[in-house]
Design an enzyme around this catalytic site. Structure first.
Site, PDB file in Angstrom:
ATOM      1  N   ASP A  14      12.256   1.449 -10.455  1.00 47.94           N
ATOM      2  CA  ASP A  14      11.938   0.946 -11.794  1.00 47.94           C
ATOM      3  C   ASP A  14      11.925   2.039 -12.849  1.00 47.94           C
ATOM      4  O   ASP A  14      12.536   1.904 -13.904  1.00 47.94           O
ATOM      5  CB  ASP A  14      10.570   0.243 -11.797  1.00 47.94           C
ATOM      6  N   ARG A  95      -5.056   7.091 -13.132  1.00 48.25           N
ATOM      7  CA  ARG A  95      -4.411   6.812 -14.423  1.00 48.25           C
ATOM      8  C   ARG A  95      -4.866   7.779 -15.512  1.00 48.25           C
ATOM      9  O   ARG A  95      -4.032   8.321 -16.238  1.00 48.25           O
ATOM     10  CB  ARG A  95      -4.620   5.351 -14.843  1.00 48.25           C
ATOM     11  N   ASP A 124      -3.380  -1.477 -14.467  1.00 49.71           N
ATOM     12  CA  ASP A 124      -2.864  -0.140 -14.756  1.00 49.71           C
ATOM     13  C   ASP A 124      -2.306  -0.014 -16.174  1.00 49.71           C
ATOM     14  O   ASP A 124      -2.474   1.004 -16.826  1.00 49.71           O
ATOM     15  CB  ASP A 124      -1.813   0.254 -13.714  1.00 49.71           C
TER      16      ASP A 124
HETATM   17  N1  ARG Z   1      -5.796  -3.328  -7.914  1.00 43.86           N
HETATM   18  C1  ARG Z   1      -6.001  -1.909  -7.877  1.00 43.86           C
HETATM   19  C2  ARG Z   1      -6.464  -1.438  -9.215  1.00 43.86           C
HETATM   20  O1  ARG Z   1      -6.282  -2.110 -10.174  1.00 43.86           O
HETATM   21  C3  ARG Z   1      -4.782  -1.165  -7.372  1.00 43.86           C
HETATM   22  C4  ARG Z   1      -3.600  -1.147  -8.263  1.00 43.86           C
HETATM   23  C5  ARG Z   1      -2.474  -0.499  -7.587  1.00 43.86           C
HETATM   24  N2  ARG Z   1      -1.326  -0.398  -8.432  1.00 43.86           N
HETATM   25  C6  ARG Z   1      -0.104  -0.741  -8.032  1.00 43.86           C
HETATM   26  N3  ARG Z   1       0.849  -0.641  -8.900  1.00 43.86           N
HETATM   27  N4  ARG Z   1       0.123  -1.198  -6.830  1.00 43.86           N
HETATM   28  O2  ARG Z   1      -7.023  -0.376  -9.315  1.00 43.86           O
END
Ligand code: ARG
Length: 401
Positions: A14, A95, A124
């Site tokens: 991506d 992040r 995210d």
């Molecule tokens: N649900 C978790 C969070 O919001 C993990 C996110 C993982 N990100 C991903 N792109 N798989 O912290």
């Protein structure tokens, strides 16, 4: 001068396609920034070369592993932060450190905009954009997957027609995010919440049904931070890495939950965080002997609020900063050793010692040498129950019973 956009680059399909996609959609030059938070896998030099091969005008790699361990993972440990009682914030804490490096790169390369590869359904995107807004209020944000409708099928077509140096055939059915603090797996087969995860989903942990011999470890802490393992000095990063290996071999730190996303969706998540969970277990047990009862009770609610703020993308918020100050203050005496056996998917504490302990053997013992004056208990209980007793007397009077 051509506009410049800094892209948070992972090396995956991506974000590789996003380099050219953004360029075509905006006419801007793309600077790819990859941040090493201990995700492992490919070498960062390979990732950097791929970004250039995909058309980035600059590609920049930041080794943020120690910074991530010291300034992001350690505060999470000190807070015993588990979102909804389960999730040690693996992605949520990566992040903000990535954002720091994106904003720094934007300044260095004279970019006006920061781009990330998140979809519009997750947490995210919020964490990236709130962070960018906060640290770089003048910067714009774009999300090609979300805002420029870059779907996976389009990405594959684009990569193939442009001969991009990236594999398009390997189809991973899961969305995976990982760093030294843990690993998150979602989507695909896991979206049926009755489906048990299959073994191939796991990478940081071995299947606990077939455990090796139990592994006993002694973790030494100073002010809430691990400083030695089995007497060997370690940095926070080394402590996490070493326990990822040892606790991971015992299947410690597997988490399977349906969690509440900030965007209002409930989602199934599989996490593996062997080092994080082993450290958090040990840390909590050390707090149990070194933190005074009322402070400990209040700290549990602070830690929960801290976890919610960090989950919700408020890492750089004033409230989070204030809670950090409280948590930091509680860690002053969190010094000493925890002995723990890791086996069959569990890490169980079986010994603790500390120069700054509040455990008083003479007060606790039921044997001779007891210094606790039991005659004081009777009066204490009388007063402790007084207000409920008075209220109950009133209730009985009023209801005429
Ligand atoms: N649900 C978790 C969070 O919001 C993990 C996110 C993982 N990100 C991903 N792109 N798989 O912290």
């Amino acid at each position: 001068m051509t506009e410049r956009i800094v892209l948070a680059y992972s090396g995956g399909l991506d974000t590789s396609v996003a380099i050219g996609w953004i360029g075509e959609a905006t006419g801007a030059e793309v600077i790819a920034v990859a941040v090493d938070v201990g995700q492992g896998g490919e070498s960062l030099e390979d990732i950097r070369q791929r970004a250039l091969g995909c058309g980035a005008v600059e590609a920049y790699v930041a080794d943020a592993r120690d910074e991530f361990a010291n300034e992001y993972a350690m505060p999470t440990l000190k807070a015993n932060a588990l979102y909804q009682g389960h999730y040690p914030l693996v992605s949520a804490i990566s992040r903000p450190v990535i954002v720091k490096h994106l904003v720094k790169a934007a300044r260095e390369f004279g970019a006006t905009t920061v781009a990330h590869g998140c979809t519009g359904k997750g947490n995210d995107q919020v964490r990236f954009e709130v962070g960018i807004q906060t640290l770089g209020p003048d910067l714009k944000c774009i999300a090609p997957v979300r805002d420029l409708a870059l779907t996976r099928d389009k990405a594959i077509l684009y990569a193939e027609s442009h001969n991009l140096p990236i594999e398009t055939t390997k189809k991973n059915p899961y969305s995976i995010d990982q760093n030294v603090w843990g690993r998150a797996v979602e989507t695909g087969y896991l979206e049926d919440i009755w489906n048990a995860p299959t073994k191939d989903i796991y990478d940081y942990t071995a299947t606990p049904e077939f455990p090796p011999a139990p592994d006993e470890v002694i973790i030494s802490f100073a002010q809430g931070v691990p400083v030695a393992i089995d007497g060997v000095k370690v940095t926070p990063l080394q402590a996490i890495q070493e326990l990822n290996r040892r606790a991971g071999a015992q299947g410690v730190g597997r988490i399977d939950v349906v969690e509440d996303r900030l965007v209002g969706i409930k989602s199934r998540e599989i996490y593996e965080a062997p080092g994080a969970m082993a450290l958090m277990t040990a840390h909590k047990h050390l707090e149990d002997i070194t933190i005074e009862r009322e402070q400990a009770r209040f700290k549990a609610t602070v830690g929960q609020r801290w976890a919610e703020l960090v989950y919700d993308g408020q890492w750089f918020s004033p409230l989070k900063r204030s809670l950090d100050a409280f948590i930091e203050d509680t860690q002053q005496h969190v010094n000493g050793d925890i002995r723990m056996t890791m086996h069959g998917g569990q890490a169980i504490v079986n010994g603790r010692r500390s120069e700054t302990s509040l455990y008083d053997f003479d007060l606790a013992t039921y044997d001779t040498g007891d210094t606790f004056d039991q005659s004081q208990a009777k009066g204490f209980i009388e007063l402790w129950g007084m207000s409920s007793k008075v209220a109950s007397q009133r209730d009985q009077r009023v209801s005429g019973l």
